[in-house]
Structure formats: C-alpha cells, structure tokens
Scaffold this motif. Sequence first.
Motif, short mmCIF file in Angstrom:
data_model
loop_
_atom_site.label_atom_id
_atom_site.label_comp_id
_atom_site.label_asym_id
_atom_site.label_seq_id
_atom_site.Cartn_x
_atom_site.Cartn_y
_atom_site.Cartn_z
N TYR A 24 -40.36 13.85 4.29
CA TYR A 24 -40.35 13.57 2.85
C TYR A 24 -40.59 14.85 2.05
CZ TYR A 24 -41.90 11.39 -1.55
OH TYR A 24 -42.05 11.03 -2.85
N ARG A 28 -37.34 15.90 -0.03
CA ARG A 28 -37.40 15.15 -1.30
C ARG A 28 -36.69 15.89 -2.44
NH1 ARG A 28 -42.36 15.45 -1.95
NH2 ARG A 28 -42.05 17.35 -3.12
N ALA A 29 -37.07 17.16 -2.66
CA ALA A 29 -36.51 17.88 -3.81
C ALA A 29 -35.01 18.09 -3.64
CB ALA A 29 -37.21 19.22 -3.98
N PHE A 32 -33.31 14.81 -4.33
CA PHE A 32 -33.41 14.54 -5.76
C PHE A 32 -32.41 15.40 -6.53
CE2 PHE A 32 -35.66 15.14 -9.94
CZ PHE A 32 -35.40 13.86 -10.41
N LEU A 36 -29.52 14.02 -8.81
CA LEU A 36 -29.58 14.41 -10.23
C LEU A 36 -28.27 15.04 -10.67
CD1 LEU A 36 -31.55 14.41 -12.55
CD2 LEU A 36 -32.49 16.57 -11.72
N ARG A 37 -27.70 15.86 -9.80
CA ARG A 37 -26.42 16.49 -10.17
C ARG A 37 -25.29 15.45 -10.18
NH1 ARG A 37 -28.33 21.61 -7.49
NH2 ARG A 37 -28.13 23.22 -9.07
N ARG A 42 -31.98 11.83 -15.30
CA ARG A 42 -33.20 11.97 -14.53
C ARG A 42 -33.80 10.62 -14.11
NH1 ARG A 42 -36.73 16.52 -13.98
NH2 ARG A 42 -38.47 15.75 -12.79
N GLU A 46 -34.18 9.26 -10.29
CA GLU A 46 -35.49 8.88 -9.72
C GLU A 46 -35.41 7.51 -9.06
OE1 GLU A 46 -38.50 11.51 -12.53
OE2 GLU A 46 -38.32 9.36 -12.88
N ASP A 47 -34.73 6.58 -9.72
CA ASP A 47 -34.57 5.24 -9.13
C ASP A 47 -33.79 5.31 -7.82
OD1 ASP A 47 -35.92 4.16 -11.22
OD2 ASP A 47 -34.16 3.37 -12.27
N LEU A 49 -33.48 7.89 -5.91
CA LEU A 49 -34.29 8.60 -4.91
C LEU A 49 -35.25 7.63 -4.22
CD1 LEU A 49 -35.13 11.54 -3.87
CD2 LEU A 49 -37.04 11.31 -5.45
N GLN A 50 -35.84 6.76 -5.03
CA GLN A 50 -36.77 5.76 -4.48
C GLN A 50 -36.04 4.86 -3.48
OE1 GLN A 50 -38.56 3.34 -7.49
NE2 GLN A 50 -39.72 2.14 -6.05
N TRP A 53 -35.34 6.67 -0.15
CA TRP A 53 -36.47 6.83 0.79
C TRP A 53 -36.93 5.49 1.35
CZ3 TRP A 53 -37.46 11.03 3.29
CH2 TRP A 53 -37.03 12.24 2.76
N LEU A 54 -36.79 4.44 0.56
CA LEU A 54 -37.15 3.12 1.11
C LEU A 54 -36.17 2.72 2.21
CD1 LEU A 54 -38.25 1.12 -2.07
CD2 LEU A 54 -39.67 2.27 -0.39
N ASP B 18 -35.16 24.72 -7.80
CA ASP B 18 -35.26 23.30 -7.44
C ASP B 18 -35.81 22.50 -8.61
OD1 ASP B 18 -34.27 23.30 -4.93
OD2 ASP B 18 -36.21 23.44 -3.92
N VAL B 19 -35.35 21.28 -8.74
CA VAL B 19 -35.93 20.35 -9.71
C VAL B 19 -36.51 19.20 -8.89
CG1 VAL B 19 -35.46 18.83 -11.65
CG2 VAL B 19 -34.23 20.98 -11.44
N ASP B 20 -37.77 18.87 -9.12
CA ASP B 20 -38.42 17.83 -8.31
C ASP B 20 -38.92 16.71 -9.23
OD1 ASP B 20 -39.45 16.48 -6.16
OD2 ASP B 20 -40.69 18.14 -5.44
N VAL B 21 -39.29 15.59 -8.62
CA VAL B 21 -39.88 14.51 -9.42
C VAL B 21 -41.33 14.87 -9.77
CG1 VAL B 21 -38.50 12.52 -8.74
CG2 VAL B 21 -40.24 13.32 -7.21
N ARG B 25 -45.24 10.42 -9.58
CA ARG B 25 -44.13 9.63 -9.06
C ARG B 25 -43.86 9.99 -7.59
NH1 ARG B 25 -39.61 6.56 -12.04
NH2 ARG B 25 -38.57 5.83 -10.20
N LEU B 29 -44.08 7.21 -4.71
CA LEU B 29 -42.93 6.97 -3.83
C LEU B 29 -43.31 7.18 -2.37
CD1 LEU B 29 -40.00 6.45 -3.22
CD2 LEU B 29 -39.42 8.71 -4.09
N ALA B 33 -42.88 4.30 0.43
CA ALA B 33 -42.05 4.53 1.63
C ALA B 33 -42.88 4.37 2.89
CB ALA B 33 -41.41 5.92 1.55
N GLU B 36 -43.26 0.80 3.59
CA GLU B 36 -42.00 0.27 4.12
C GLU B 36 -41.84 0.63 5.60
OE1 GLU B 36 -40.39 -1.41 1.70
OE2 GLU B 36 -39.01 -2.20 3.20
#
Lengths: 195, 80
Positions: A24, A28-29, A32, A36-37, A42, A46-47, A49-50, A53-54, B18-21, B25, B29, B33, B36
Amino acid sequence: MDGSSQRWVEGLRAGEAGVFDEVYDAYRARIFGYLLRLTQDRALAEDLLQETWLRAARAARRLAPDSRLEAWLFRIAHNVFVSHRRWARVDLVRIMALRARPEPSGPQTPFETHASTELQRRLERALAQLDVAQREVIVLVAVEGLEPAAAAAVLDVKPATLRQRLKRARDALAEALTDDERRALGRAPREATQP
Amino acid sequence: MTDLDRDPVLHALKSAPDVDVDGWRRENLRHQAQAELRRAGDPAPAARLYRRVVEPVAAALVSGGWLLWAAQRVLTLQGG
C-alpha cells in the motif's frame, strides 16, 4: 520479478497485514496519480483509489504465485476506472454532474497545481487534453514506467496494439504543445518536423 | 536507453512530483483495506454460520442433556 515483489506476492497470498501495508505504501501514490490523470478530478480519483485497494484486498489471497504485482495493481485500477465510466454513462445524475465539471481548459488539473515549473504545468495541461485512452497509455508507460508488455496486460490489448496506441499518443501530445514549449523541452518545433 | 527514455517530453512528465491523498484519508483507507483483507481470509459464510451458530447450540444442547441426565439421576437417587 525482483526480490521484494516476489516476497510481497507471497505475503499477499498468505494474507499478511504487514506485507499489505508495505505494498500500500509503495504503490498508493502511483495508483492515485494514475487515476487522477485519468479522471482529472481529485474527489473522484480518491473514490476510485478506495475501490481499487478494497478490490486488491479481497483478491489478494487468489493472486497467482507468478503474478507481476505492479501490473496486477494497475489492472485493478484500470478495471475500476472502466467500470466507473460504464456506470456513469447510464446514470443521468452523474452525466449531468460530468457536464457541469469544468473542461481541462478551465481551472488547473491537480497535477498542474503541483507542477514545480511552468513548463511542467503546460505539459500536464497538454496531457489532460488528450483523449482518455491516449492519456492512459502515456501515463502507464512514460510516467509509471511499466514495460510495454506489462502495460498491454493492464489494458488487455495485444503488444502491437499498445505500440500503435503509444505512438499515436506521443504524436498527439507533441501536437498539443506549442512550438515554444517543444523547443523548451528539446524537441524540434512543429514546422521543422513536417515532411 | 530506449526511444521512450530519450523523449524529452516523456522525461519531463516522468519527473513531475507525486500527488498523494491527504494523510487522514490515507490512514482511513489503509484501515478499510486491512479490514477487507481480514474479512477475505475468514472462512466461507456456511462455515462461519456453522462455527457461530450450529456449534454453540449443539454444545448447549449436549451440555443441557448432560445436566438433565444428572438432575434426573440426583432426583432418582434421592427418591430411591
């Protein structure tokens, strides 16, 4: 497959929480950024991305021992994005919301906001103007550094199709830049490339 | 070095930060996860139902049966 990737695959198959955390943090980044691209939004990224990962957590124990982790994760993210688009097409409320969403020529995209130079900002704007399939192949291969074969597996296309799509996307990206921008990036201006 | 590596446009894109959350959040997440992942490792629903419902009820019935038998035995002995 390198050592840590192999270890991660084995750990995920065993349902090890610590390994899941490592994966993760490592991806993750990147996932994301990819979402995002693609979405240019944004909150939506994010939704997605969630959901990515689920789904990854649910499928981790069924991961094949010889899986390429990077391609597996991007494939899940790609599928999540495709499902979202399919669903959005038949959902009137979302269609209206999408219509209300500003075009890339309006406010800056998240990557433009974070760009460290003006040139990078303009490049992100040019990328945002490509159609989503072209943008996706550029992001996977050029930005995320996936091998063309892995990118083809993510997109579920033949390697030859991927090569064609990538070529067209690179041409379209170069075309979206002004001559000054192309010069600043060390590429020949447009008129010089005409036959 | 491949043709892709030599392309200055792609190179400039690759060097974008990089752009991160956001942090909250990100952690939220992670917890979702992880939950899950644990759920996915649980036994199948039928096995879970058996373990949570059938086994305890059967155990209660068995122990209840023994108790009943013991009570009857005590009463019999007292009566006898």
